[in-house]
Write an enzyme that holds these catalytic residues in place. Structure first.
Site, PDB file in Angstrom:
ATOM      1  N   CYS A  72      43.247  53.890  32.392  1.00 41.33           N
ATOM      2  CA  CYS A  72      43.589  52.858  33.379  1.00 41.33           C
ATOM      3  C   CYS A  72      43.865  51.498  32.758  1.00 41.33           C
ATOM      4  O   CYS A  72      44.811  50.808  33.159  1.00 41.33           O
ATOM      5  CB  CYS A  72      42.499  52.748  34.435  1.00 41.33           C
ATOM      6  SG  CYS A  72      40.915  52.090  33.849  1.00 41.33           S
ATOM      7  N   HIS A 111      37.034  50.511  36.185  1.00 43.20           N
ATOM      8  CA  HIS A 111      38.406  50.901  36.508  1.00 43.20           C
ATOM      9  C   HIS A 111      39.254  49.653  36.749  1.00 43.20           C
ATOM     10  O   HIS A 111      38.814  48.714  37.420  1.00 43.20           O
ATOM     11  CB  HIS A 111      38.405  51.795  37.743  1.00 43.20           C
ATOM     12  CG  HIS A 111      39.724  52.442  38.033  1.00 43.20           C
ATOM     13  ND1 HIS A 111      40.514  53.040  37.067  1.00 43.20           N
ATOM     14  CD2 HIS A 111      40.406  52.601  39.206  1.00 43.20           C
ATOM     15  CE1 HIS A 111      41.604  53.518  37.621  1.00 43.20           C
ATOM     16  NE2 HIS A 111      41.569  53.261  38.911  1.00 43.20           N
ATOM     17  N   ASP A 126      47.985  51.934  41.579  1.00 45.27           N
ATOM     18  CA  ASP A 126      47.128  52.517  40.543  1.00 45.27           C
ATOM     19  C   ASP A 126      47.879  53.655  39.850  1.00 45.27           C
ATOM     20  O   ASP A 126      47.920  54.774  40.343  1.00 45.27           O
ATOM     21  CB  ASP A 126      45.834  53.034  41.169  1.00 45.27           C
ATOM     22  CG  ASP A 126      44.805  53.461  40.138  1.00 45.27           C
ATOM     23  OD1 ASP A 126      45.146  53.485  38.942  1.00 45.27           O
ATOM     24  OD2 ASP A 126      43.663  53.767  40.523  1.00 45.27           O
TER      25      ASP A 126
END
Length: 286
Positions: A72, A111, A126
């Site tokens: 991420c 995250h 995302d």
């Protein structure tokens, strides 16, 4: 550090995006899906003798020039740069993932996610999540279910915390159970806030990225995943077959480099040490 030219057009070509690149909802949705179909979610650097660093030129060189992927902090950092260059208003948010192996939430800054404000509406982007990540941005302005292909998602708010949740195909509907993916607040963050957790995920036995060598990418109609010594092919439900079909192929060490090159377009500079160990639950729960 060697200077790397960050070329917007080359990035768009890397993810297979064509057409006018303007700050619109349609473009944002298309960019999001194109990225997921082209750039793997992977941690192979950790398992091939390297260390992930979050300098944008290094991320660009890895993902665009060398056609790699990342987790991420990498994928969403670079995607933020792309959106910002195209004129989108982007804010970095911090999320905490609910580990599907341990059932525990990760620590703060676990995250890296993105909030995009566009034409008076807010969207969660995302491109740095594997399964069961969403393929197009989710609206932050509703708690209603948001259907995407064979899955349904929603963003539920509880006090200051937001929860991204999903329903599996066989579990959809009013009476279905919602499974939490991660939680987050709307507090603005900076890329530097994630430096410590980026190192944590490369060294902690409580992190999936330390315990398992993995690479996964969305495909039209399915998903392809490498993990440890397995290649997992997922076919999404269709009108003819309303169930997810999973096929697992066992791999030998010498077969893995060829699979990564053929299936994911990834060629590593160093030898990969395949890993698929049990994740240790964290001592502190969040």
């Amino acid at each position: 550090m060697t200077s790397v030219e960050m070329d917007l057009g080359k990035y768009l070509a890397r993810i297979g995006f064509t057409g006018p690149a303007e700050p619109s909802l349609e473009v944002m949705r298309t960019l999001h899906t194109c990225h997921l179909l082209s750039v793997p979610f992977e941690d192979l650097t950790v398992h091939s003798g390297g260390r992930v660093q979050l300098d944008l030129p290094l991320l660009y060189d890895k993902i665009v020039n060398h056609r790699r992927g990342g987790f991420c902090y990498e994928n969403n950092s670079l995607f933020r740069w792309l959106l910002t260059e195209l004129g989108f208003q982007v804010t970095i948010l911090s999320g905490q993932v609910k580990n599907r192996f341990t059932g525990c939430y990760g620590p703060p800054f676990d995250h890296f996610i993105l909030l995009v404000e566009l034409e008076g509406r807010r969207w969660l982007c995302d491109v740095g999540f594997g399964v069961p990540g969403f393929s197009v941005p989710l609206s932050l302005d509703t708690e209603d279910p948001q259907e995407q292909s064979h899955r349904v998602y929603r963003i539920r708010k509880d006090l200051e915390m937001h929860f991204v949740e999903w329903q599996e195909e066989e579990n959809r509907g009013v009476d279905g159970d919602w499974k939490e993916i991660y939680k987050f607040t709307l507090k603005r963050r900076s890329k530097e806030d994630f430096t410590e957790m980026c190192q944590y995920h490369q060294t902690s036995p409580s992190s999936i990225f330390f315990c398992k060598s993995l690479c996964t990418v969305l495909r039209p109609g399915g998903r392809l995943t490498y993990i440890g010594h397995r290649l997992i092919t997922i076919t999404f439900p269709t009108e003819e077959n309303r169930h997810v079909v999973e096929t697992i192929t066992e791999l030998k060490d010498e077969e893995i480099p060829g699979v990564l090159k053929e299936k994911f377009g990834i060629v590593l500079n160093s030898t990969l040490i395949a890993k698929d160990e049990k994740i240790t639950p964290p001592l502190i729960t969040y």
